[in-house]
Motif scaffolding. Structure first.
Motif, PDB file in Angstrom:
ATOM      1  N   VAL A  29      93.156  18.714  26.235  1.00 10.15           N
ATOM      2  CA  VAL A  29      93.151  20.029  25.594  1.00 10.15           C
ATOM      3  C   VAL A  29      94.381  20.814  26.038  1.00 10.15           C
ATOM      4  CG1 VAL A  29      91.886  22.182  25.236  1.00 10.15           C
ATOM      5  CG2 VAL A  29      90.633  20.048  25.613  1.00 10.15           C
ATOM      6  N   TYR A  30      95.064  21.416  25.062  1.00  6.61           N
ATOM      7  CA  TYR A  30      96.228  22.261  25.304  1.00  6.61           C
ATOM      8  C   TYR A  30      95.950  23.609  24.641  1.00  6.61           C
ATOM      9  CZ  TYR A  30      98.010  17.620  26.239  1.00  6.61           C
ATOM     10  OH  TYR A  30      98.157  16.347  26.729  1.00  6.61           O
ATOM     11  N   MET A  31      95.991  24.682  25.425  1.00 12.09           N
ATOM     12  CA  MET A  31      95.548  25.989  24.936  1.00 12.09           C
ATOM     13  C   MET A  31      96.611  27.055  25.141  1.00 12.09           C
ATOM     14  SD  MET A  31      94.161  29.212  25.742  1.00 12.09           S
ATOM     15  CE  MET A  31      93.528  29.133  27.421  1.00 12.09           C
ATOM     16  N   SER A  32      96.737  27.946  24.137  1.00 12.41           N
ATOM     17  CA  SER A  32      97.552  29.152  24.260  1.00 12.41           C
ATOM     18  C   SER A  32      96.650  30.355  24.062  1.00 12.41           C
ATOM     19  CB  SER A  32      98.676  29.169  23.225  1.00 12.41           C
ATOM     20  OG  SER A  32      99.594  28.115  23.433  1.00 12.41           O
ATOM     21  N   SER A  33      96.718  31.285  24.982  1.00 16.77           N
ATOM     22  CA  SER A  33      95.864  32.467  24.916  1.00 16.77           C
ATOM     23  C   SER A  33      96.400  33.468  23.903  1.00 16.77           C
ATOM     24  CB  SER A  33      95.756  33.125  26.291  1.00 16.77           C
ATOM     25  OG  SER A  33      97.040  33.558  26.730  1.00 16.77           O
ATOM     26  N   ALA A  34      95.556  34.403  23.513  1.00 20.29           N
ATOM     27  CA  ALA A  34      95.937  35.395  22.512  1.00 20.29           C
ATOM     28  C   ALA A  34      97.112  36.242  22.987  1.00 20.29           C
ATOM     29  CB  ALA A  34      94.738  36.282  22.175  1.00 20.29           C
ATOM     30  N   ASN A  35      97.147  36.581  24.276  1.00 18.97           N
ATOM     31  CA  ASN A  35      98.223  37.435  24.795  1.00 18.97           C
ATOM     32  C   ASN A  35      99.408  36.629  25.323  1.00 18.97           C
ATOM     33  OD1 ASN A  35      97.246  36.366  27.167  1.00 18.97           O
ATOM     34  ND2 ASN A  35      96.450  38.310  27.978  1.00 18.97           N
ATOM     35  N   LEU A  36      99.362  35.310  25.163  1.00 16.85           N
ATOM     36  CA  LEU A  36     100.426  34.391  25.583  1.00 16.85           C
ATOM     37  C   LEU A  36     100.653  34.376  27.086  1.00 16.85           C
ATOM     38  CD1 LEU A  36     103.101  34.800  22.748  1.00 16.85           C
ATOM     39  CD2 LEU A  36     101.127  33.254  22.869  1.00 16.85           C
ATOM     40  N   ASP A  37      99.672  34.829  27.863  1.00 18.58           N
ATOM     41  CA  ASP A  37      99.748  34.635  29.307  1.00 18.58           C
ATOM     42  C   ASP A  37      99.730  33.146  29.637  1.00 18.58           C
ATOM     43  OD1 ASP A  37      99.881  37.296  29.835  1.00 18.58           O
ATOM     44  OD2 ASP A  37      97.794  37.526  30.478  1.00 18.58           O
ATOM     45  N   SER A  38      99.029  32.391  28.799  1.00 19.14           N
ATOM     46  CA  SER A  38      99.020  30.933  28.898  1.00 19.14           C
ATOM     47  C   SER A  38      99.567  30.382  27.583  1.00 19.14           C
ATOM     48  CB  SER A  38      97.607  30.402  29.124  1.00 19.14           C
ATOM     49  OG  SER A  38      97.067  30.900  30.332  1.00 19.14           O
ATOM     50  N   THR A  39     100.516  29.437  27.656  1.00 18.81           N
ATOM     51  CA  THR A  39     101.085  28.860  26.436  1.00 18.81           C
ATOM     52  C   THR A  39     101.087  27.343  26.543  1.00 18.81           C
ATOM     53  OG1 THR A  39     103.289  29.198  27.380  1.00 18.81           O
ATOM     54  CG2 THR A  39     102.510  30.830  25.796  1.00 18.81           C
ATOM     55  N   LEU A  40     100.354  26.731  25.690  1.00 14.39           N
ATOM     56  CA  LEU A  40     100.225  25.282  25.603  1.00 14.39           C
ATOM     57  C   LEU A  40      99.890  24.666  26.961  1.00 14.39           C
ATOM     58  CD1 LEU A  40     100.546  23.985  22.799  1.00 14.39           C
ATOM     59  CD2 LEU A  40     102.609  22.886  23.644  1.00 14.39           C
ATOM     60  N   VAL A  41      99.032  25.347  27.687  1.00 15.03           N
ATOM     61  CA  VAL A  41      98.628  24.880  29.017  1.00 15.03           C
ATOM     62  C   VAL A  41      97.600  23.767  28.873  1.00 15.03           C
ATOM     63  CG1 VAL A  41      97.421  25.525  31.128  1.00 15.03           C
ATOM     64  CG2 VAL A  41      99.150  27.039  30.158  1.00 15.03           C
ATOM     65  N   ARG A  42      97.821  22.703  29.595  1.00 13.50           N
ATOM     66  CA  ARG A  42      96.876  21.590  29.558  1.00 13.50           C
ATOM     67  C   ARG A  42      95.737  21.855  30.528  1.00 13.50           C
ATOM     68  NH1 ARG A  42      97.974  15.232  31.053  1.00 13.50           N
ATOM     69  NH2 ARG A  42      95.937  14.457  30.393  1.00 13.50           N
ATOM     70  N   GLY A  43      94.523  21.922  29.984  1.00 19.35           N
ATOM     71  CA  GLY A  43      93.365  22.163  30.815  1.00 19.35           C
ATOM     72  C   GLY A  43      92.714  20.870  31.272  1.00 19.35           C
ATOM     73  N   PRO A  44      91.595  20.964  31.986  1.00 18.93           N
ATOM     74  CA  PRO A  44      90.860  19.764  32.400  1.00 18.93           C
ATOM     75  C   PRO A  44      90.438  18.944  31.175  1.00 18.93           C
ATOM     76  CG  PRO A  44      90.035  21.714  33.528  1.00 18.93           C
ATOM     77  CD  PRO A  44      90.952  22.211  32.462  1.00 18.93           C
ATOM     78  N   GLU A  45      90.493  17.631  31.302  1.00 19.12           N
ATOM     79  CA  GLU A  45      90.063  16.776  30.199  1.00 19.12           C
ATOM     80  C   GLU A  45      88.561  16.909  29.975  1.00 19.12           C
ATOM     81  OE1 GLU A  45      91.454  12.784  30.776  1.00 19.12           O
ATOM     82  OE2 GLU A  45      93.436  13.306  29.988  1.00 19.12           O
ATOM     83  N   LEU A  46      88.160  16.791  28.730  1.00 19.41           N
ATOM     84  CA  LEU A  46      86.753  16.890  28.364  1.00 19.41           C
ATOM     85  C   LEU A  46      86.135  15.502  28.340  1.00 19.41           C
ATOM     86  CD1 LEU A  46      87.092  19.314  25.302  1.00 19.41           C
ATOM     87  CD2 LEU A  46      86.850  19.912  27.732  1.00 19.41           C
ATOM     88  N   ALA A  47      84.933  15.385  28.868  1.00 18.88           N
ATOM     89  CA  ALA A  47      84.184  14.130  28.736  1.00 18.88           C
ATOM     90  C   ALA A  47      83.835  13.925  27.273  1.00 18.88           C
ATOM     91  CB  ALA A  47      82.922  14.179  29.577  1.00 18.88           C
ATOM     92  N   PHE A  48      83.993  12.702  26.780  1.00 20.64           N
ATOM     93  CA  PHE A  48      83.779  12.400  25.361  1.00 20.64           C
ATOM     94  C   PHE A  48      82.885  11.179  25.280  1.00 20.64           C
ATOM     95  CE2 PHE A  48      86.120  11.689  21.066  1.00 20.64           C
ATOM     96  CZ  PHE A  48      85.194  12.481  20.414  1.00 20.64           C
ATOM     97  N   GLY A  49      81.588  11.418  25.098  1.00 18.73           N
ATOM     98  CA  GLY A  49      80.662  10.298  25.053  1.00 18.73           C
ATOM     99  C   GLY A  49      79.319  10.698  24.495  1.00 18.73           C
ATOM    100  N   GLY A  50      78.465   9.692  24.323  1.00 18.09           N
ATOM    101  CA  GLY A  50      77.154   9.918  23.725  1.00 18.09           C
ATOM    102  C   GLY A  50      76.214  10.698  24.608  1.00 18.09           C
ATOM    103  N   SER A  51      76.494  10.761  25.919  1.00 16.09           N
ATOM    104  CA  SER A  51      75.590  11.469  26.832  1.00 16.09           C
ATOM    105  C   SER A  51      75.863  12.970  26.890  1.00 16.09           C
ATOM    106  CB  SER A  51      75.726  10.887  28.246  1.00 16.09           C
ATOM    107  OG  SER A  51      77.047  11.049  28.724  1.00 16.09           O
ATOM    108  N   VAL A  52      76.968  13.422  26.262  1.00 14.79           N
ATOM    109  CA  VAL A  52      77.310  14.842  26.290  1.00 14.79           C
ATOM    110  C   VAL A  52      76.385  15.597  25.337  1.00 14.79           C
ATOM    111  CG1 VAL A  52      79.117  16.539  25.835  1.00 14.79           C
ATOM    112  CG2 VAL A  52      79.706  14.318  26.871  1.00 14.79           C
ATOM    113  N   ALA A  53      75.798  16.676  25.822  1.00 15.56           N
ATOM    114  CA  ALA A  53      74.889  17.458  24.985  1.00 15.56           C
ATOM    115  C   ALA A  53      75.670  18.265  23.958  1.00 15.56           C
ATOM    116  CB  ALA A  53      74.057  18.399  25.857  1.00 15.56           C
ATOM    117  N   SER A  54      75.062  18.425  22.797  1.00 14.33           N
ATOM    118  CA  SER A  54      75.660  19.241  21.746  1.00 14.33           C
ATOM    119  C   SER A  54      75.361  20.711  22.024  1.00 14.33           C
ATOM    120  CB  SER A  54      75.090  18.838  20.384  1.00 14.33           C
ATOM    121  OG  SER A  54      75.683  19.578  19.353  1.00 14.33           O
ATOM    122  N   VAL A  55      76.418  21.534  22.070  1.00 11.31           N
ATOM    123  CA  VAL A  55      76.281  22.951  22.409  1.00 11.31           C
ATOM    124  C   VAL A  55      77.077  23.784  21.408  1.00 11.31           C
ATOM    125  CG1 VAL A  55      76.675  24.723  24.159  1.00 11.31           C
ATOM    126  CG2 VAL A  55      76.042  22.403  24.859  1.00 11.31           C
ATOM    127  N   GLY A  56      76.508  24.892  20.990  1.00  8.58           N
ATOM    128  CA  GLY A  56      77.238  25.846  20.158  1.00  8.58           C
ATOM    129  C   GLY A  56      77.524  25.336  18.756  1.00  8.58           C
TER     130      GLY A  56
END
Length: 495
Positions: A29-56
């Motif tokens: 994941v690479y994220m830029s905040s609305a105020n550009l305090d963070s720009t294309l910052v790479r965050g922690p990787e997300l677990a991607f699998g069948g055991s991950v609960a569906s949220v939101g």
């Protein structure tokens, strides 16, 4: 951010792609905040699998269902103003930094779609001019005085540098106005609305004028892939005055393309594709069918501008003319009543094969330009000057990246030419209208790159955080997007 930071960012992206390819069960994941305090910052990787609960909210991706291919990619215009600033207001080494940051696929964000005005636009330095001006009352139907000498000062060198950074660039060119002597009002700046237009007796000369421009640039080592015939042909109907413009009704555009421009390109041995229209969405639904009724066989694509209208029009034209390339060839922040991230997501979902913002570079006063230039006129952006991805300070001879740069980065750095759109759900679908459409919830678009890597770009502008679950092939990953932020998610398919 300096170029060194951008290069480090690029190296991090490449490393991230390798990690995801090896693991197969994570999302980067690479994220830029609305105020550009963070720009294309790479965050922690997300677990991607069948055991991950569906949220939101849910964004379901299905790579077995594909849409259009991204043929041109993402880009900007090399206006005279942009070229002047790059060539005259930055030291050579700093200019090289900016060029690489914009166009290099390895050291920058890899913009791959460039637009060149033919003659004067509203972003010029000094007096208005075209490649074949004549004294009032004069004429040059044989085009003996045609010359791109003015372009050789700054525009041609700047375009060459962009091409050196990204040789795979798609290049288009189009005029804001024919030379004044070809027009009914004998003026580059039309003040008579639809009564200022190309004279029919000069259709052939104008076609040869456009061809000579393509040839002149080819002689400078710049191949033009697409050629428009008139920037915003319907704008004079709104009686907008003070900038170079000319009216061209759709029947006359069709005749110009079929009977004059296409034969002239063929006679010159050029394969440059002709783009129809080059004006706002929605109005295209009246203009384009009339052009196509005459010149469909001679037209390669349809060009659009994003202002105050809904990109859903692309889908209407794509269905009617599936063989046509669909290109968004101009969109400026502020005059557009949505954020560029929103416009790009909506245009891509509708079937766009390439998207450009407007000027590549502007100064600290958002110029040089004629008068007010481009400026927001309604809603949250009313009265705000349009911006460019890079601001050059003509006093300090340095530069900064704007929100437009980071908006482009979230797409161009990750979604490469040749990528195909893949099916994805978008939790929010807000229509773009002149008075609404920017304050929208979670919006998304997904692509599969030629190497089969997946890319999802998400943004939200309703003032709330959005937690969502990404799903593909039975795998799930959850992420919370901060209010007003944009994020790019990258992962590999199941091997």
């Amino acid at each position: 951010m300096t170029l060194g930071s951008v290069i480090a960012m690029a190296a991090g992206l490449q490393a991230g792609a390798a990690t995801a390819d090896q693991a197969g069960s994570t999302v980067s994941v690479y994220m830029s905040s609305a105020n550009l305090d963070s720009t294309l910052v790479r965050g922690p990787e997300l677990a991607f699998g069948g055991s991950v609960a569906s949220v939101g909210e849910r964004i379901d991706v299905d790579a077995s269902v594909t849409g259009q291919t991204l043929t041109a990619g993402f880009g900007v215009a090399m206006t005279e103003s942009s070229a002047y600033l790059l060539r005259n207001q930055l030291p050579a080494s700093v200019r090289e930094d900016v060029i690489r940051a914009l166009f290099s696929p390895t050291e920058g964000i890899g913009l791959s779609f460039l637009r060149i005005p033919i003659g004067a636009s509203d972003y010029v330095v000094g007096d208005l001019a075209t490649p074949d001006d004549q004294p009032p009352g004069g004429a040059d139907p044989e085009l003996r005085d045609f010359s791109i000498e003015r372009d050789l000062r700054d525009t041609v060198p700047a375009v060459r540098e962009a091409l050196a950074a990204n040789p795979a660039m798609t290049v288009m060119a189009n005029p804001w106005t024919p030379p004044a002597w070809m027009k009914t009002d004998d003026s580059l700046v039309t003040t008579t609305g639809p009564f200022g237009h190309l004279k029919p007796e000069y259709y052939d000369a104008f076609a040869r004028y456009l061809v000579k421009f393509v040839q002149a640039y080819r002689d400078q080592g710049i191949d033009i892939d697409y050629l428009g015939v008139q920037n915003e042909p319907m704008t004079p109907l709104a009686l907008v005055v003070g900038i170079p413009e000319s009216y061209l009704d759709p029947i006359q555009e069709g005749i110009l393309v079929r009977d004059h421009l296409s034969p002239a390109l063929t006679a010159a041995g050029l394969s440059t594709g002709v783009l129809a229209y080059d004006d706002g969405f929605v109005r295209s639904e009246v203009y384009v069918p009339a052009v196509m009724s005459i010149a469909r066989a001679q037209t390669a694509g349809i060009a659009y501008h994003c202002y105050l209208t809904d990109p859903a029009s692309i889908d209407i034209q794509r269905r009617a003319y599936p063989e046509m390339t669909q290109l968004v060839t101009e969109c400026s922040s502020k005059l557009s009543n949505v954020e560029p991230q929103q416009m790009m997501i909506r245009s891509l979902r509708a079937g766009a094969n390439g998207i450009q913002l407007w000027n590549a570079v502007l100064d600290q006063h958002n110029g040089p330009k004629m008068g007010n230039g481009c400026r927001g006129i309604i809603g949250d952006f009313a009265g705000q000057d349009c911006i460019a991805p890079v601001t050059v300070n003509a006093d300090t001879h340095d530069y900064t990246f704007t929100s437009d740069y980071w908006a482009l980065a979230h797409f161009s750095k990750f979604i490469h030419p040749g990528a195909k759109q893949i099916a994805s759900t978008s939790p929010s679908t807000c229509p773009t209208t002149p008075v609404s459409g920017s304050r929208c919830g979670l919006e998304a678009v997904a692509f599969e790159n030629p190497d089969h890597g997946r890319v999802l770009v998400v943004t939200a502008h309703d003032g709330a955080d959005h937690t969502f679950t990404l799903t593909e092939s039975g795998r799930r990953a959850t992420y919370t997007l901060p209010a007003g932020a944009t994020a790019t998610l990258v992962w590999q398919p199941v091997s």
